[in-house]
Motif scaffolding. Structure first.
Motif, PDB file in Angstrom:
ATOM      1  N   LEU A  16       0.818  -1.214   0.000  1.00 46.67           N
ATOM      2  CA  LEU A  16       0.000   0.000   0.000  1.00 46.67           C
ATOM      3  C   LEU A  16       0.848   1.258   0.000  1.00 46.67           C
ATOM      4  N   GLY A  17       1.848   1.273   0.895  1.00 43.97           N
ATOM      5  CA  GLY A  17       2.720   2.434   0.977  1.00 43.97           C
ATOM      6  C   GLY A  17       3.489   2.662  -0.302  1.00 43.97           C
ATOM      7  N   THR A  18       4.052   1.590  -0.856  1.00 47.22           N
ATOM      8  CA  THR A  18       4.921   1.760  -2.015  1.00 47.22           C
ATOM      9  C   THR A  18       4.132   2.093  -3.271  1.00 47.22           C
ATOM     10  N   ARG A  19       2.847   1.761  -3.300  1.00 47.57           N
ATOM     11  CA  ARG A  19       2.080   2.082  -4.493  1.00 47.57           C
ATOM     12  C   ARG A  19       2.117   3.588  -4.752  1.00 47.57           C
ATOM     13  N   ILE A  20       2.172   4.342  -3.666  1.00 53.84           N
ATOM     14  CA  ILE A  20       2.223   5.801  -3.809  1.00 53.84           C
ATOM     15  C   ILE A  20       3.662   6.299  -3.916  1.00 53.84           C
ATOM     16  N   THR A  21       4.546   5.772  -3.050  1.00 53.72           N
ATOM     17  CA  THR A  21       5.903   6.329  -3.012  1.00 53.72           C
ATOM     18  C   THR A  21       6.794   5.782  -4.128  1.00 53.72           C
ATOM     19  N   ALA A  22       6.582   4.538  -4.545  1.00 55.87           N
ATOM     20  CA  ALA A  22       7.489   3.930  -5.521  1.00 55.87           C
ATOM     21  C   ALA A  22       7.575   4.709  -6.835  1.00 55.87           C
ATOM     22  N   PRO A  23       6.443   5.137  -7.422  1.00 54.66           N
ATOM     23  CA  PRO A  23       6.556   5.893  -8.679  1.00 54.66           C
ATOM     24  C   PRO A  23       7.371   7.177  -8.512  1.00 54.66           C
ATOM     25  N   VAL A  24       7.219   7.848  -7.384  1.00 54.27           N
ATOM     26  CA  VAL A  24       7.966   9.081  -7.155  1.00 54.27           C
ATOM     27  C   VAL A  24       9.444   8.770  -6.989  1.00 54.27           C
TER      28      VAL A  24
ATOM     29  N   TYR B  86      23.098  -6.759 -26.005  1.00 51.77           N
ATOM     30  CA  TYR B  86      23.509  -5.394 -26.261  1.00 51.77           C
ATOM     31  C   TYR B  86      23.675  -4.742 -24.914  1.00 51.77           C
ATOM     32  N   ALA B  87      24.908  -4.403 -24.574  1.00 53.19           N
ATOM     33  CA  ALA B  87      25.187  -3.884 -23.247  1.00 53.19           C
ATOM     34  C   ALA B  87      24.195  -2.781 -22.892  1.00 53.19           C
ATOM     35  N   ALA B  88      23.334  -3.078 -21.933  1.00 53.39           N
ATOM     36  CA  ALA B  88      22.246  -2.166 -21.579  1.00 53.39           C
ATOM     37  C   ALA B  88      22.676  -1.258 -20.444  1.00 53.39           C
ATOM     38  N   VAL B  89      23.581  -0.344 -20.758  1.00 56.33           N
ATOM     39  CA  VAL B  89      24.052   0.614 -19.768  1.00 56.33           C
ATOM     40  C   VAL B  89      23.976   1.997 -20.403  1.00 56.33           C
ATOM     41  N   ASP B  90      23.950   3.022 -19.550  1.00 58.40           N
ATOM     42  CA  ASP B  90      23.816   4.383 -20.070  1.00 58.40           C
ATOM     43  C   ASP B  90      25.187   4.930 -20.444  1.00 58.40           C
ATOM     44  N   PRO B  91      25.397   5.246 -21.723  1.00 59.41           N
ATOM     45  CA  PRO B  91      26.722   5.694 -22.155  1.00 59.41           C
ATOM     46  C   PRO B  91      27.157   7.023 -21.534  1.00 59.41           C
ATOM     47  N   ASN B  92      26.198   7.850 -21.104  1.00 61.16           N
ATOM     48  CA  ASN B  92      26.561   9.164 -20.563  1.00 61.16           C
ATOM     49  C   ASN B  92      26.892   9.134 -19.080  1.00 61.16           C
ATOM     50  N   LEU B  93      26.538   8.041 -18.415  1.00 58.60           N
ATOM     51  CA  LEU B  93      26.861   7.907 -16.999  1.00 58.60           C
ATOM     52  C   LEU B  93      28.210   7.198 -16.867  1.00 58.60           C
ATOM     53  N   THR B  94      28.878   7.411 -15.750  1.00 54.29           N
ATOM     54  CA  THR B  94      30.083   6.629 -15.505  1.00 54.29           C
ATOM     55  C   THR B  94      29.669   5.209 -15.118  1.00 54.29           C
ATOM     56  N   GLY B  95      30.645   4.314 -15.092  1.00 52.16           N
ATOM     57  CA  GLY B  95      30.362   2.945 -14.669  1.00 52.16           C
ATOM     58  C   GLY B  95      29.748   2.921 -13.277  1.00 52.16           C
ATOM     59  N   ARG B  96      30.345   3.719 -12.388  1.00 58.62           N
ATOM     60  CA  ARG B  96      29.867   3.754 -11.004  1.00 58.62           C
ATOM     61  C   ARG B  96      28.434   4.281 -10.934  1.00 58.62           C
ATOM     62  N   GLU B  97      28.154   5.334 -11.702  1.00 58.74           N
ATOM     63  CA  GLU B  97      26.795   5.902 -11.681  1.00 58.74           C
ATOM     64  C   GLU B  97      25.773   4.915 -12.237  1.00 58.74           C
ATOM     65  N   ASN B  98      26.160   4.173 -13.260  1.00 59.02           N
ATOM     66  CA  ASN B  98      25.267   3.147 -13.796  1.00 59.02           C
ATOM     67  C   ASN B  98      24.895   2.139 -12.716  1.00 59.02           C
ATOM     68  N   LEU B  99      25.886   1.677 -11.964  1.00 57.38           N
ATOM     69  CA  LEU B  99      25.611   0.679 -10.930  1.00 57.38           C
ATOM     70  C   LEU B  99      24.757   1.280  -9.811  1.00 57.38           C
ATOM     71  N   ARG B 100      25.032   2.542  -9.485  1.00 51.96           N
ATOM     72  CA  ARG B 100      24.231   3.188  -8.435  1.00 51.96           C
ATOM     73  C   ARG B 100      22.779   3.360  -8.890  1.00 51.96           C
ATOM     74  N   LEU B 101      22.608   3.684 -10.165  1.00 54.88           N
ATOM     75  CA  LEU B 101      21.241   3.805 -10.700  1.00 54.88           C
ATOM     76  C   LEU B 101      20.484   2.486 -10.535  1.00 54.88           C
ATOM     77  N   ILE B 102      21.130   1.396 -10.925  1.00 57.72           N
ATOM     78  CA  ILE B 102      20.466   0.100 -10.784  1.00 57.72           C
ATOM     79  C   ILE B 102      20.210  -0.195  -9.299  1.00 57.72           C
ATOM     80  N   GLY B 103      21.143   0.182  -8.433  1.00 58.35           N
ATOM     81  CA  GLY B 103      20.938   0.012  -6.992  1.00 58.35           C
ATOM     82  C   GLY B 103      19.683   0.730  -6.517  1.00 58.35           C
ATOM     83  N   ARG B 104      19.507   1.961  -6.997  1.00 56.53           N
ATOM     84  CA  ARG B 104      18.314   2.721  -6.597  1.00 56.53           C
ATOM     85  C   ARG B 104      17.058   2.081  -7.163  1.00 56.53           C
ATOM     86  N   LEU B 105      17.139   1.648  -8.417  1.00 54.30           N
ATOM     87  CA  LEU B 105      15.937   1.120  -9.070  1.00 54.30           C
ATOM     88  C   LEU B 105      15.591  -0.299  -8.622  1.00 54.30           C
TER      89      LEU B 105
END
Lengths: 274, 331
Positions: A16-24, B86-105
């Motif tokens: 429930l929480g992430t449905r709102i926060t995850a997209p942001v 096909y290497a699916a990484v962002d060419p404009n980011l550094t290697g480290r930034e690419n990994l951090r992006l995936i970490g966040r996502l």
């Protein structure tokens, strides 16, 4: 299978929480990535800046003499023009949303995003948000250029800032239209080619640069009601003074309507994209 | 289904009139390396894309660690890593930034993201280039970063789509070692490849895919033994000599060699013995070949043994039969 059980438990608990926060949260992560690219490939920013500069100079000195007399008494062409240039900048800038998304689709990056546990809207909202940030920069720059050419604020700074926010809101809404274009065409060249025939009539058959009253009747009807005119008109009122409420609400209604239609459509295309 | 990490039943995918997958079934035991082997266009990538929730299947079902890839796609995405062709990484980011992006996502806890990126850069020998934009990387560096990105959330199941295509031999071996290491730590790996050798080195089990169907499901060793480990190719120089030699060898060996223009091809489990035999009898008939090639059997050879035709109409380089007017050419 304990790992699996744990994953299921956390996803259910946090759902429930992430449905709102995850997209942001995910949208901001993607926006961060897009803004890094903008900083690292400065030509992207330079070109989205040069173009409105050319427009403002051209219109100021080429059309200024002709249009001036058609304006209400007491209004200088620069003061009339700059709000229009703001809107034009935001509209043309939104084309970058289509180009950026189409470019991502050509690399394998989009495939990876689609396999990640991230919000389905994030790739699109991250792009539109980054383009919004770029617009903040471009509008600030255009304000400075406007001042150098003789543009002045007539209705106070708060109202002017309100006008700027309206421009940004409109640019954001237009970005969602071009997010759909970008997802639909899938390659940057086509995206660019597809954008112009949509943009040119919107921007030029509007009150952005010239008063609508100079156009033929059939065109006036379109020009008066379309969103570029409504936004330009609202911004103009906020900058030059006058009763602003109706114009502002009409502009905001366009923005809300555009996002309500095109954001879900864009996400739907993203889910289906092959 | 016991300990299957991935289970695929009757999976099919059609794109309009084209059938990319025509009902495939296989199970991948947890903690193993499983190979999907097949030529270009066989349907390998389509299978991977369905298993990684990128595509929806037209029929059948696929389950990853007990979760259906369509109905529970969101859960499956938390359990998998994907590295593509096909290497699916962002060419404009550094290697480290690419990994951090995936970490966040992948929703790694915030404090874990930086250390995890640094750790993977080290492990993949990318620490030196980690702060350079990826567009300055060579193909091999990009590929390594792509695989590192797939590993950011430490997924229990890893999909590698032709991970070594385009890599130099050294990087290829290094990558093989790394994949083995991951599996030792409990990861399940499904990889696609066009190289029998790669499947042989890595995978405990292999399915061979052709035109959307599985035509063999076996261990790589068994596949190779099915037709013989060694392939001998004899370039006879001209058509007449090739026919004479083919006749002679058919008599000697009891079955005709495969013939492609002036090229004769034989497969055997005992390559050196066969080579001695063949050269000896050819010499005594004054039919000494112009060229002799001895090599390990390839996917192409396995294909021939399984389907009766090669993956594509190839000719061999040595007899230079490269002209469009080769005998038997289609009109």
């Amino acid at each position: 299978m304990t790992a699996t059980a744990a994953v299921t438990a956390t996803t259910t608990a946090g759902r429930l929480g992430t449905r709102i926060t995850a997209p942001v949260r995910d949208g901001l992560a993607v926006a961060w990535r897009n803004l890094i690219a903008l900083r690292r490939v400065p030509r992207l920013l330079v070109f989205s800046t040069i173009q409105p500069l050319v427009f403002v100079l051209m219109f100021r000195y080429v059309f200024g003499g002709v249009v001036g007399p058609a304006l209400p008494p007491g209004v200088g062409y620069v003061d009339f023009l700059i709000p229009g240039i703001f809107v034009q900048t935001a509209v043309f800038g939104s084309m970058n949303t289509a180009i950026g998304l189409a470019t991502d689709m050509q690399t394998g990056l989009m495939e990876r995003f689609r396999s990640l546990p991230m919000a389905r809207s994030a790739v699109l909202s991250g792009r539109t948000t980054a383009d919004l940030a770029r617009n903040v920069f471009v509008v600030a720059l255009m304000t400075a250029v406007g001042f150098a050419l003789g543009f002045r604020i007539h209705a106070g700074v708060p109202a002017f800032l309100g006008g700027v926010l309206l421009v940004l809101a409109f640019g954001f809404a237009m970005s969602w239209i071009f997010a759909v274009v970008g997802m639909a065409v899938g390659d940057p060249e086509t995206a660019q080619a597809a954008a112009f025939p949509v943009l040119a009539p919107l921007v030029f058959a509007s009150s952005a640069f010239v008063p609508v009253s100079t156009m033929p009747g059939w065109l006036q009807t379109f020009a008066e009601h379309q969103p570029v005119s409504k936004t330009a008109e609202a911004v103009r009122v906020l900058v030059l003074g006058g009763p602003a409420t109706t114009a502002v609400w009409e502009a905001l209604a366009w923005d809300a309507g555009i996002v309500a239609v095109f954001a879900p459509l864009g996400v739907w295309l993203y889910r289906r994209a092959v | 289904m016991g300990q299957a990490a991935i289970s695929v039943v009757g999976l099919s995918k059609r794109f309009g009139a084209v059938t990319a997958l025509d009902g495939i079934d296989f199970d991948v035991p947890a903690g193993s390396i499983f190979g999907l082997l097949g030529p270009n266009g066989a349907g390998k990538t389509t299978a991977i894309r369905i298993l990684t929730t990128i595509l929806r299947p037209s029929g059948g079902r696929a389950v990853v660690l007990g979760h259906d890839v369509v109905r529970e796609a969101a859960t499956v995405r938390r359990l998998i890593g994907l590295a593509g062709q096909y290497a699916a990484v962002d060419p404009n980011l550094t290697g480290r930034e690419n990994l951090r992006l995936i970490g966040r996502l992948t929703q790694l806890p915030r404090p874990r993201i930086r250390p995890r990126a640094a750790e993977l850069l080290d492990r993949f020998d990318l620490a030196d280039v980690g702060d350079r934009p990826v567009r300055t990387y060579s193909g091999g560096l990009r590929r390594r970063l792509d695989i590192a990105a797939a590993l950011v959330p430490d997924p229990p199941v890893l999909f590698l789509d032709e991970p070594t295509t385009g890599l130099d031999p050294h990087s290829r071996t290094a990558l093989w070692d790394l994949i083995r290491e991951l599996v030792r730590d409990g990861t399940t790996v499904l990889l696609t490849t066009q190289y029998l050798e790669e499947a042989d080195r890595l995978a405990g089990r292999v399915v061979v895919v052709n035109e959307g169907r599985i035509i063999a499901d076996d261990t790589p060793a068994a596949l190779k033994t099915r037709l013989g480990n060694t392939v001998i190719e004899l370039g006879m120089g001209d058509e007449t000599r090739a026919s004479q030699a083919a006749g002679l060898l058919t008599e000697r060996l009891g079955e005709p060699p495969e013939r492609e223009g002036v090229l004769l091809r034989l497969a055997s489990r005992d390559g050196s013995r066969l080579l001695l035999d063949v050269l000896h009898s050819l010499e005594s008939s004054r039919l000494v070949p112009h060229t002799v090639t001895v090599r390990e059997s390839s996917l192409d050879d396995v294909f021939l043994a399984l389907t009766g035709h090669r993956t594509q109409p190839v000719r061999s380089a040595q007899d230079g039969a490269d002209s469009p007017a080769t005998p038997g050419g289609t009109p």
